[in-house]
Write an enzyme that holds these catalytic residues in place. Structure first.
Site, PDB file in Angstrom:
ATOM      1  N   LYS A 194      -1.476 -24.995 -23.352  1.00 14.51           N
ATOM      2  CA  LYS A 194      -1.399 -22.717 -23.992  1.00 14.51           C
ATOM      3  C   LYS A 194      -2.318 -23.091 -23.359  1.00 14.51           C
ATOM      4  O   LYS A 194      -3.979 -22.982 -23.812  1.00 14.51           O
ATOM      5  CB  LYS A 194      -1.310 -22.472 -25.631  1.00 14.51           C
ATOM      6  CG  LYS A 194      -2.016 -20.872 -25.341  1.00 14.51           C
ATOM      7  CD  LYS A 194      -1.771 -21.104 -26.730  1.00 14.51           C
ATOM      8  CE  LYS A 194      -2.198 -19.856 -27.142  1.00 14.51           C
ATOM      9  NZ  LYS A 194      -1.957 -19.071 -28.922  1.00 14.51           N
ATOM     10  N   LYS A 196      -5.372 -19.771 -22.504  1.00 11.93           N
ATOM     11  CA  LYS A 196      -5.674 -18.058 -23.508  1.00 11.93           C
ATOM     12  C   LYS A 196      -6.324 -17.349 -22.225  1.00 11.93           C
ATOM     13  O   LYS A 196      -7.309 -17.701 -21.813  1.00 11.93           O
ATOM     14  CB  LYS A 196      -7.394 -18.910 -24.336  1.00 11.93           C
ATOM     15  CG  LYS A 196      -7.559 -17.748 -24.875  1.00 11.93           C
ATOM     16  CD  LYS A 196      -6.540 -16.207 -25.544  1.00 11.93           C
ATOM     17  CE  LYS A 196      -6.504 -16.868 -27.035  1.00 11.93           C
ATOM     18  NZ  LYS A 196      -5.659 -15.946 -27.554  1.00 11.93           N
ATOM     19  N   ASP A 225      -1.146 -16.768 -22.987  1.00  9.32           N
ATOM     20  CA  ASP A 225      -1.830 -15.660 -23.655  1.00  9.32           C
ATOM     21  C   ASP A 225      -3.110 -14.954 -23.320  1.00  9.32           C
ATOM     22  O   ASP A 225      -4.217 -15.368 -23.800  1.00  9.32           O
ATOM     23  CB  ASP A 225      -2.000 -16.261 -25.539  1.00  9.32           C
ATOM     24  CG  ASP A 225      -2.537 -15.505 -26.527  1.00  9.32           C
ATOM     25  OD1 ASP A 225      -1.572 -14.265 -25.933  1.00  9.32           O
ATOM     26  OD2 ASP A 225      -2.793 -15.583 -27.076  1.00  9.32           O
ATOM     27  N   ASN A 227      -4.064 -11.800 -24.906  1.00 13.45           N
ATOM     28  CA  ASN A 227      -4.349 -11.220 -26.531  1.00 13.45           C
ATOM     29  C   ASN A 227      -4.702  -9.602 -25.734  1.00 13.45           C
ATOM     30  O   ASN A 227      -4.949  -9.037 -26.703  1.00 13.45           O
ATOM     31  CB  ASN A 227      -4.874 -11.351 -26.708  1.00 13.45           C
ATOM     32  CG  ASN A 227      -5.494 -12.881 -27.520  1.00 13.45           C
ATOM     33  OD1 ASN A 227      -6.020 -13.871 -27.639  1.00 13.45           O
ATOM     34  ND2 ASN A 227      -4.427 -12.541 -28.654  1.00 13.45           N
ATOM     35  N   ASN A 326      -6.644 -20.292 -35.072  1.00 10.83           N
ATOM     36  CA  ASN A 326      -7.591 -19.646 -34.616  1.00 10.83           C
ATOM     37  C   ASN A 326      -8.575 -20.877 -35.520  1.00 10.83           C
ATOM     38  O   ASN A 326      -8.364 -22.006 -35.654  1.00 10.83           O
ATOM     39  CB  ASN A 326      -8.814 -18.599 -35.897  1.00 10.83           C
ATOM     40  CG  ASN A 326      -7.599 -17.020 -35.486  1.00 10.83           C
ATOM     41  OD1 ASN A 326      -7.105 -16.198 -36.540  1.00 10.83           O
ATOM     42  ND2 ASN A 326      -7.810 -16.424 -34.608  1.00 10.83           N
TER      43      ASN A 326
END
Ligand code: GKR
Ligand code: MG
Length: 426
Positions: A194, A196, A225, A227, A326
């Site tokens: 993944k 970020k 991702d 966000n 997290n």
């Protein structure tokens, strides 16, 4: 056999300068370790993200918890819900800022750990038993500045090799991301990756995904991702470019409506840990069809048993299930693994920030990954012991670092004065 005492220990663990849509990670990630001690001297532990308000909320439920039987979990959690007077709002940042769910999670996990230790049974058996012996995790890549976090923030050490070197190296372009991926996968054996996103312009992040595809081949599932800081238009444009490349596309846009719109336009599974994050969001998820995959997280779904309820929803309504993370230490990883072991429809390798941390409160140091997996412990409770000396050291680190809550915007401003978080940036 009742609970005699509840203790809350704020700790700070070294965290590298990782970039995300909300800014920059501080040199320390904050966590709260909760200990419940029974009157016959047995302890159970939970761990949640550290925030001074969550700490105060945990202290506030002490009268509800102390004196209760650890086996009256439903009653304790109901009374906590009635007792807590907190304003709860997930917020618009990449992380979840609610307190009530974190309080319930910390107490629930500590209660299950305590029950397991009293009974001599692993937590997974209290949750119905395991359906697998190993839980798979994925590599979690970040754009980052040079540095490994901790005392000196952007400090670097010389003479490092492998993951230790890559962990402190800067990664600001596709080549840096591929190098980071290689080092992390070599060290931990991860099979899925993944990235970020949300840190750089979307085309640069898509280029990093293509670079990884070229480097690792189609057999390695990739996820991106940002966000939720992209517009619907951007998310669709980039998504078209990544169709057939991404395993899933995580929160490119904000809110269930926008996610549903992007999902309609693309042929890529859409995943979330931002638009469907509580039981109250499930009717909207069904009505709108906002995602294909939900990233569970026992810290913000209120514990391990509510996360099993979420898994039942996913089974019934055709959602895939993955797991969000997290920055965390081993109590959370042990809880994630015990939970993951019990969920038949955990269909994706779970997220974990764990490789980015070095500090640890569990005895024996960091939990080992074998071929990208953590073995499910059959030892009582969560299967980890707390190292009291390390706990005290990380508490002292918390006191010394001066941080009381996560604020990636403020950290970013130290590097780029005037930088502002934007709920929609690109
Ligand atoms: O730690 O920078 C970070 C992440 O962006 C984190 O805050 C998110 O909650 O990992 C997360 C995610 O998947 O959205
Ligand atoms: Mg996410």
């Amino acid at each position: 056999m009742n609970i005699q005492a509840l203790y809350v220990y704020p700790i700070a663990v070294g965290d590298p300068p990782l970039l995300n849509a909300g800014g920059l990670h501080a040199p320390y990630a904050l966590r709260l370790i909760v200990e419940l001690v029974s009157d016959d001297g047995i302890s159970g532990f939970g761990e949640v993200p550290g925030h001074f308000k969550t700490r105060a909320a945990l202290e506030a439920v002490r009268p509800v918890v102390e004196g209760a039987s650890p086996f009256h979990l439903n009653d304790i959690l109901n009374r906590i819900a009635a007792h807590l007077d907190v304003e709860d709002n997930r917020g618009d940042r990449p992380w979840d800022s609610r307190q009530a769910v974190h309080v319930r999670s910390a107490i629930e996990v500590a209660l299950l750990d305590l029950q397991g230790r009293m009974l001599g049974r692993p937590v997974h058996e209290l949750l119905g038993g395991k359906v697998r012996d190993r839980v798979e995790f994925s590599a979690y890549l970040f754009y980052k500045y040079e540095g490994a976090g901790g005392e000196l923030g952007f400090h670097t050490k010389s003479g490092l090799t492998g993951w230790a070197q890559a962990r402190q190296a800067a990664a600001l372009d596709p080549d840096g991301i591929v190098a980071q991926a290689r080092a992390m996968c070599d060290e931990y054996g991860f099979k899925s990756i993944k990235l970020k996103g949300g840190a750089f312009p979307p085309d640069e992040e898509a280029a990093a995904i293509h670079a990884m595809r070229a480097a690792f081949g189609p057999g390695t599932p990739l996820r991106l991702d940002p966000n939720a800081i992209w517009t619907v238009e951007t998310a669709i444009r980039i998504g078209r470019d990544l169709e057939g490349v991404l395993e899933y596309y995580e929160d490119p846009v904000r809110g269930q409506e926008a996610m549903a719109e992007v999902r309609q336009a693309l042929d890529i599974p859409m995943a979330t840990n931002m638009c469907t994050t509580s039981f109250g969001d499930l009717p909207g998820s069904v009505a709108l069809g906002s995602e294909d995959v939900i990233l569970s997280d026992h810290h913000f779904w209120g514990g391990l048993r509510p996360s099993q309820d979420l898994a039942a929803f996913c089974r019934v309504f055709g959602r895939g299930l993955s797991m969000h993370s997290n920055s965390h230490v081993g109590i959370s990883l042990a809880a994630m693994t015990q939970l993951g072991a019990t969920i038949p429809n955990l269909t994706y390798a779970c997220d974990t920030h764990y490789p980015w941390q070095e500090d640890e409160v569990v005895a024996g140091g960091q939990i080992h990954f074998d071929d990208g997996c953590v073995e499910v412990s059959d030892e009582p409770g969560l299967g980890v012991e707390v190292d009291r000396d390390e706990l005290a050291r990380l508490q002292a680190q918390y006191e010394a670092c001066g941080l009381t809550h996560r604020d990636d915007e403020v950290e970013m401003q130290k590097v780029e004065p005037g930088w502002k978080f934007a709920a929609t940036r690109y």
